[in-house]
Design an enzyme around this catalytic site. Structure first.
Site, short mmCIF file in Angstrom:
data_model
loop_
_atom_site.label_atom_id
_atom_site.label_comp_id
_atom_site.label_asym_id
_atom_site.label_seq_id
_atom_site.Cartn_x
_atom_site.Cartn_y
_atom_site.Cartn_z
N ASN A 16 0.63 -1.10 0.15
CA ASN A 16 0.46 0.43 -0.32
C ASN A 16 0.96 0.89 -0.32
OD1 ASN A 16 -3.04 -1.08 0.10
ND2 ASN A 16 -1.98 -2.04 1.95
N HIS A 101 -8.04 -1.45 5.74
CA HIS A 101 -8.52 -2.15 6.24
C HIS A 101 -8.96 -3.69 5.63
CE1 HIS A 101 -9.08 -4.59 9.61
NE2 HIS A 101 -10.46 -5.30 9.52
N GLU A 133 -9.90 6.43 18.78
CA GLU A 133 -9.60 5.07 19.92
C GLU A 133 -10.35 4.26 19.74
OE1 GLU A 133 -13.39 6.74 20.94
OE2 GLU A 133 -11.48 7.26 19.89
N VAL A 135 -10.16 0.38 17.71
CA VAL A 135 -9.65 -0.89 16.87
C VAL A 135 -10.16 -0.81 15.86
CG1 VAL A 135 -8.21 -2.29 16.46
CG2 VAL A 135 -8.13 -1.55 18.66
N ASP A 136 -10.20 -0.11 14.87
CA ASP A 136 -10.97 -0.58 13.27
C ASP A 136 -11.72 0.06 13.21
OD1 ASP A 136 -8.51 -1.79 12.42
OD2 ASP A 136 -9.00 -3.76 12.42
N GLU A 163 -7.80 -2.59 -2.67
CA GLU A 163 -6.80 -1.72 -1.25
C GLU A 163 -6.01 -0.40 -1.69
OE1 GLU A 163 -5.89 -3.96 2.68
OE2 GLU A 163 -4.15 -3.89 1.28
#
Ligand code: GRF
Length: 179
Positions: A16, A101, A133, A135-136, A163
């Site tokens: 990426n 992601h 804050e 995650v994902d 991606e």
């Protein structure tokens, strides 16, 4: 509007990162941050003349924050960075960090997302989102589905291709709300 000066955070092969570096010259990648000196992404950065900041065990998030500011960085791209960002760092960089992601969030956050989505009844895909804050868990900027092939290797290849396309799209168009 002022140009975005990116720091890309990487822990792995950096495909990426390559997608970002392959873009128009005007795109400004000021710094590569990694906690894995031997990651292939580090080689890619060096070849492209991008300075590398090693997040060694003796370094702190405050030091990183100061260095990012010193280098004029105003946007961060997490491109396969396998270290959780602490809440105070995220809050200092509020809405100026994005992450790629390999699943259709909120499905399959965390690790092994390609495998878990492949084995599930759900579609596979890619999400790029702002980092908060959780995650994902930040605001989704773009999300695309990918065809679920019969073999996981092929499905994985399609996810990575998608991606790279989405990363380039977002890097070109994204304007953080907190400039
Ligand atoms: C990508 O699948 C990305 O979605 C995930 O980590 C992987 C990094 O791959 N967060 P690469 O290092 O960019 O090739």
């Amino acid at each position: 509007m002022a140009a975005l000066n990116w720091a890309v955070f990487v822990s792995g092969s950096g495909s990426n990162l390559r997608a970002i570096l392959d873009m128009h010259r005007a795109l400004n990648v000021r710094l590569l941050v990694t906690q894995r000196k031997l990651a292939y992404g580090v080689k890619r950065a060096r070849r492209a003349g991008v300075p590398v900041w090693h997040f060694d065990k003796d370094k702190t998030w405050n030091q990183l924050d100061a260095y990012l500011n010193e280098r004029g960085v105003n946007a961060i791209f997490l491109a396969g960075f396998m270290k959780i960002l602490p809440a105070d760092f995220v809050s200092k960089w509020n809405r100026r960090i994005i992450n790629v992601h390999p699943s259709l969030l909120p499905l399959f956050p965390g690790v092994s997302s390609i495998q878990r989505s492949f084995e599930s009844e759900f579609a596979m895909g890619v999400t790029i989102h702002e980092v908060n804050e959780i995650v994902d868990g930040g605001k989704v900027l773009i999300q695309r589905q990918v065809r679920k092939s019969e073999k996981i290797e092929e499905a994985e290849r399609l996810v990575h291709l998608k991606e790279h396309q989405l990363v380039q799209k977002v890097v070109e168009a994204w304007i953080p709300e907190q400039m």
